[in-house]
Scaffold this active site. Structure first.
Site, PDB file in Angstrom:
ATOM      1  N   GLU A 174       2.845  19.501  50.982  1.00 60.11           N
ATOM      2  CA  GLU A 174       2.642  19.383  52.423  1.00 60.11           C
ATOM      3  C   GLU A 174       1.906  20.582  53.015  1.00 60.11           C
ATOM      4  OE1 GLU A 174       4.054  16.654  54.548  1.00 60.11           O
ATOM      5  OE2 GLU A 174       4.083  15.649  52.610  1.00 60.11           O
ATOM      6  N   HIS A 250       9.735  19.831  57.612  1.00 57.31           N
ATOM      7  CA  HIS A 250       8.924  20.899  57.013  1.00 57.31           C
ATOM      8  C   HIS A 250       9.607  22.231  57.287  1.00 57.31           C
ATOM      9  CE1 HIS A 250       5.198  18.167  57.592  1.00 57.31           C
ATOM     10  NE2 HIS A 250       5.516  18.171  56.319  1.00 57.31           N
ATOM     11  N   CYS A 369       2.373  23.531  64.034  1.00 55.31           N
ATOM     12  CA  CYS A 369       1.821  22.375  63.306  1.00 55.31           C
ATOM     13  C   CYS A 369       0.317  22.263  63.519  1.00 55.31           C
ATOM     14  CB  CYS A 369       2.464  21.077  63.787  1.00 55.31           C
ATOM     15  SG  CYS A 369       4.119  20.785  63.162  1.00 55.31           S
TER      16      CYS A 369
END
Length: 445
Positions: A174, A250, A369
């Site tokens: 990720e 995350h 993000c």
């Protein structure tokens, strides 16, 4: 030689919508089917990026992906004209159509993992696009991500680009959302922290039970090998499976690092004390600040809802650090109280700056993000495609571009509108000219 940590923010694409595609991401699921504003989303992102540039930081922009992704729809058997493909997909496989229309590439923390030249054996800055195999709508991004990164960091004397890892869950990757770097100075060799959710090859190892662990240890180790990192400058830490099951999909939802500060929640990791000791031993004798937020002050639920840790910790030209936080942190009493206390403590973090990024937040992505961190020296900054770096001219030009091409409102049912394909491609074709990217998109080839 001067050194910087640049932030490359994802430009929000024209199809920004709330389709609720991200299982394990509470905000994404809770806002499914809401009305989005692609125009507002793009402008909120640009405003945040420009503010960081105005603070004296190196700030760049990464182009969005082509959506709707008709190439993928053709790969899975839909045929005919663009309009016919959209119509068939909307009727026969609406979930697949939604996946092929996501603007999720705006969250460039998932675009790639980046290791600066100070850490790598060959002295180059390394990029590995994340394969994002855990989510269908993101798994179709890596090839174009690689194209955009190569068009942005396009000088092979300084930059080394790798292909994304094999597209299998054993190598679920990720990107930078599960990676942070600690260092005394940006130009000095640092300690790279790779945070993983599970060991793919060890079924008996701890893992979450409710939501998926999107990052594997095996993927993190593979990226470290590709980037030619030294074992003495690398630490692998497992994220606490219990917090993954509470919506911490995350690591950048529960921890963030910058230079000599690691800002994290008490429940963020497994074997926390042992891992902090390993970090300290590998970091060396320089000052290192572990800023742990206790559950008694901020519950996991409040951390996830406000995105306290999905903030950017940045070093200002003055040498002080600031937290770039979403306004949601001001609206949560426990989090706001904690941040007001934090700036009075004995850490380098001395101010908090709040930004409205609600269009992104409602889809589960905060300030952290939206950015990919790239630590660079002045020669490397000079070697970047200069048309991607934020300044007054680019800010004005991109806002005009958004005004010209983006819709004010978008509903999930609008994704089948053939006009949206035309609008999106026209916008992206013009964007590649503004940012001098060349033909990075499938439709341009």
């Amino acid at each position: 030689m001067k050194h910087f940590e640049a932030n490359f923010d994802g430009l929000v694409g024209p199809t920004h919508n709330y389709a609720g595609l991200s299982f394990g991401n509470v905000a994404s699921l809770n806002n499914a089917a809401a009305t989005s504003s692609p125009k507002d989303a793009a402008k909120q992102g640009l405003k945040k990026a420009k503010a960081l540039a105005d603070l004296g930081l190196v700030q760049g922009m990464l182009a969005p992906q082509e959506r709707p992704d008709l190439h993928t729809l053709r790969r899975i058997g839909f045929s005919g004209t663009d309009a016919e493909i959209l119509n068939k997909a909307a009727k026969e496989a609406p979930a697949l159509l939604r996946a092929c229309c996501s603007a999720s590439s705006m969250w460039t923390a998932n675009a790639a993992t980046v290791s600066p030249s100070a850490d790598t054996h060959d002295g180059k800055l390394h990029f590995t696009p994340a394969n994002l195999v855990d989510k269908l709508h993101r798994s179709i991004e890596p090839t174009t991500t690689g194209n955009i990164l190569q068009a942005t960091f396009n000088d092979s004397r300084y930059f080394k680009h790798h292909q994304h890892l094999p597209e299998h869950t054993s190598f679920g990757d990720e990107g930078a959302a599960n990676h942070t770097r600690l260092c005394s100075e940006y130009g000095h060799a640092g300690v790279e922290l790779f945070v993983y959710g599970q060991e793919a090859t060890n079924p008996s190892a701890p893992k979450p039970q409710k939501f998926p662990a999107r990052q594997t240890l095996e993927a993190s180790q593979a990226v470290a090998r590709l980037h030619q990192l030294d074992d003495n400058g690398t630490v692998y830490i497992q994220q606490n499976p219990d917090v993954i099951d509470q919506g911490v999909f995350h690591n950048d939802v529960i921890a963030v690092g910058n230079q000599n500060v690691l800002f994290y929640h008490e429940q963020a990791f497994l074997n926390t004390q042992a891992k902090l000791t390993e970090i300290k031993n590998k970091f060396g004798d320089s000052a290192l600040h572990f800023v742990e937020v206790p559950t008694s002050q901020v519950a996991i639920q409040d951390a996830v809802k406000s995105y306290l840790f999905n903030t950017q910790v940045v070093t200002l030209p003055s040498g002080e650090m600031a937290i770039i936080a979403p306004t949601n942190c001001q609206e949560n009493p426990a989090v706001f109280a904690y941040l007001n206390e934090l700036v009075t403590l004995d850490t380098p973090i001395k101010q908090v700056l709040y930004f409205d990024v609600k269009q992104s937040m409602q889809n589960g992505g905060g300030p952290a993000c939206l950015r990919l961190r790239v630590a660079m020296n002045q020669d490397e900054v000079a070697a970047v495609n200069q048309h991607t770096l934020m300044n007054d001219a680019l800010f004005t030009r991109l806002n005009q571009w958004v005004d010209k091409h983006y819709r004010d409102r978008l509903l999930v049912e609008d994704l089948a509108d053939p006009q949206l394909v035309i609008e999106s491609r026209t916008a992206l074709d013009e964007l590649t000219q503004i940012m001098k990217l060349g033909s990075v998109y499938q439709f341009q080839r």
